[in-house]
Write an enzyme that holds these catalytic residues in place. Structure first.
Site, PDB file in Angstrom:
ATOM      1  N   ASP A  15      -7.728  -5.038   9.104  1.00 37.95           N
ATOM      2  CA  ASP A  15      -7.258  -3.840   8.419  1.00 37.95           C
ATOM      3  C   ASP A  15      -7.122  -3.993   6.916  1.00 37.95           C
ATOM      4  O   ASP A  15      -6.435  -3.218   6.269  1.00 37.95           O
ATOM      5  CB  ASP A  15      -5.930  -3.377   9.020  1.00 37.95           C
ATOM      6  CG  ASP A  15      -4.829  -4.418   8.813  1.00 37.95           C
ATOM      7  OD1 ASP A  15      -5.150  -5.529   8.349  1.00 37.95           O
ATOM      8  OD2 ASP A  15      -3.683  -4.116   9.125  1.00 37.95           O
TER       9      ASP A  15
ATOM     10  N   GLU B 111       0.819  -1.205   0.000  1.00 40.59           N
ATOM     11  CA  GLU B 111       0.000   0.000   0.000  1.00 40.59           C
ATOM     12  C   GLU B 111       0.854   1.257   0.000  1.00 40.59           C
ATOM     13  O   GLU B 111       1.937   1.280   0.582  1.00 40.59           O
ATOM     14  CB  GLU B 111      -0.895   0.023   1.252  1.00 40.59           C
ATOM     15  CG  GLU B 111      -1.875  -1.128   1.300  1.00 40.59           C
ATOM     16  CD  GLU B 111      -2.617  -1.230   2.620  1.00 40.59           C
ATOM     17  OE1 GLU B 111      -3.775  -1.664   2.599  1.00 40.59           O
ATOM     18  OE2 GLU B 111      -2.036  -0.872   3.656  1.00 40.59           O
TER      19      GLU B 111
END
Lengths: 345, 345
Positions: free
Chosen positions: A227, A56
């Site tokens: 998450d 990410e």
């Protein structure tokens, strides 16, 4: 030249500052940046998913400084001696676009996650909280214990992890923390009697590590590990029991515990509670849930702290050219006409 | 440990490889990656705009390797001795999420932009092209000249820039290129008689540097500088005259010359021409336009080439921790229990 903060630099910075002092300062920086939330450019992180995990990029900017973090999450990495989560990041000057510092953030992410958890619990948990369940004794666990001791006054940690060696490791590391440590044989035992329940497991998939029936009224849940899409830790029944709080809701609806909820499931963002725009805890019987997924502004705060703490003692690398004539990239770097030598750091 | 390629490392690599040889290899890598276009994860870059410029993150992945580039564009930077565009990037391993190499990309971006331009012109320009107009003599100009000499057989460069010192710089740098260099007093003179028109100016705003009336049939336009919202270089009349080719159309519609066109203005992507899925040039009278904005896959190709060329001679930095026990981040880096010392590179 760009400042470089490697793992060893960060390790020395944290050790010389003191871990609890560093966590306390970091929570202050997070609080300060959350208090000026509307000044920031915010977007859900850019994720690249693969069978093994996710990579990410998490950018943000307050108009003066820009930051981004590169972070991976690969639950099977420990099987080959690698970390589940590693990270690094950059703080840059918006006016010139030049990077100011590139920093390791594996250690720094562990610290900022714990500092943010404690900041959120400071807003949401009962003020008389003294006992914390710690479900998951992985890389994040000691940081959570120290942050909650430093910022919330937590005195007792009730720890459980199915990996007995991980618990051994936690008990050895935390032996000097000055807290009461209780090794629990299952999740229910850890949660029993806890004021705060911190859940930080790394297993992918829809888990239900914490069930509604385990919780007593007034509990604050600090849900770290759910998450990414398809990865949750709390049973969905807790959605009916608790009030959920997020960092940046558009991201949390995709990645957090509330991915199990309807798209209009009501939540409040931490900055709204901090600003008094929305209610946090309204009584001692509320079950509050910090649905933590990690947001770019926390990394911004962390890089800003590190940049401030390292002023005047920075190791530099030649990540950006310094040219006499900025239009003469070819001549100064490649051509023979101007054989300028730039010495590497 | 992560490989680090600084400005000086890149400079040495390019000089030892030879700039033209490097550009030729890089164009091969770009061609290879464009030929397997559908294997890549593609997204428009993530841009953070400010009054002074833009900071962008450009990620992509082919499922084995992941890359991203950080790049800024600040047109007023040269007034304070800084470069308009600086960049750095990372190549990472998808399976573990670990970064393999962090590299300067200011010089590498200049090289990959020129290599991509020449690759596109190889698909689109007339094969008998020998004369190139070069409108803009900034940091990109020499790389364009060398790439088109190496890959297209361009023999004559007709250069114009309103900044006379920039032209002086170009003439000095290119004196040894073995090309005919013609200094032109205005854009029309530079474009007159050119087979290929390369436009690389840095001025923000809707410019019309090139007008339809300047162009003769058969011209290929290599439009580099129109690369962010509100920044274009070609008069919109050229939309009616030419066939436009893009890298990744969703990004180009926002950032490229075709931001001036209707949302359904027909374009072909380079990979489609390469694969034979769509027509490129269909005759010697076509005006073709490569509406270049720069795409993440080109940076992926460039990082891949650098990684291959530097195998076995890598400088390392401690960007990611190496732990005996990957769950023991605290104990090995911060705690006193395991005072392991990691020496910085």
């Amino acid at each position: 030249m760009t400042q470089f903060i490697g793992v060893e630099d960060m390790r020395r910075l944290v050790r010389s500052t003191g871990t609890k002092a560093f966590l306390t300062q970091l929570a202050d920086y997070v609080r300060h940046d959350f208090s000026r939330w509307t000044e920031f450019e915010k977007s859900a992180r850019v994720a690249s998913h693969s069978r093994e995990g996710v990579i990410e990029l998490m950018p943000t900017s307050d108009g003066q400084l820009y930051s981004f973090k590169y972070v991976n999450g690969h639950p099977n990495n420990p099987k080959t001696g690698k970390l589940t989560v590693t990270a690094f990041g950059v703080l840059a000057d918006v006016a010139s676009g030049y990077p100011l510092v590139i920093s390791e953030m594996t250690l720094l992410t562990a610290l900022r996650t714990a500092a943010t958890s404690a900041f959120a619990a400071g807003l949401l948990a009962r003020k008389d909280s003294r006992v914390m369940a710690l479900v998951g004794a992985g890389a994040q666990s000691e940081f959570q214990a120290l942050a909650f001791q430093a910022l919330l006054g937590i005195e007792e940690i009730r720890v459980h992890d199915p990996d007995v060696l991980a618990v051994d490791k936690f008990m050895a590391n935390a032996a000097g923390f000055g807290m009461t440590l209780v090794r629990c044989t299952d999740v229910a035992e850890a949660v029993a009697g806890a004021d705060i329940v911190t859940v930080c497991t790394a297993v992918k998939g829809r888990q239900a590590v914490i069930e509604a029936g385990m919780l007593r009224p007034g509990t604050h849940i600090n849900a770290i590990g759910g998450d990414c899409p398809g990865k949750t830790e709390l049973h969905r029944d807790i959605l009916d029991l608790g009030k959920y709080f997020t960092e940046f809701t558009p991201q949390t609806r995709v990645e957090g515990e509330i991915q199990q909820a309807a798209a209009d499931y009501p939540v409040a963002e931490l900055w709204e509670v901090l600003a008094g725009v929305k209610d946090g805890r309204t009584g001692d019987a509320d079950v509050t849930v910090f649905d933590s997924v990690g947001f770019a502004i926390e990394d911004f705060s962390a890089l800003r702290l590190v940049y401030d703490l390292t002023a005047g003692k920075r190791r530099m690398v030649d990540l950006v050219p310094e040219l006499d004539d900025p239009k003469n990239l070819y001549g100064e770097l490649v051509g023979a006409a101007h054989p300028k030598l730039v010495e590497p750091a």
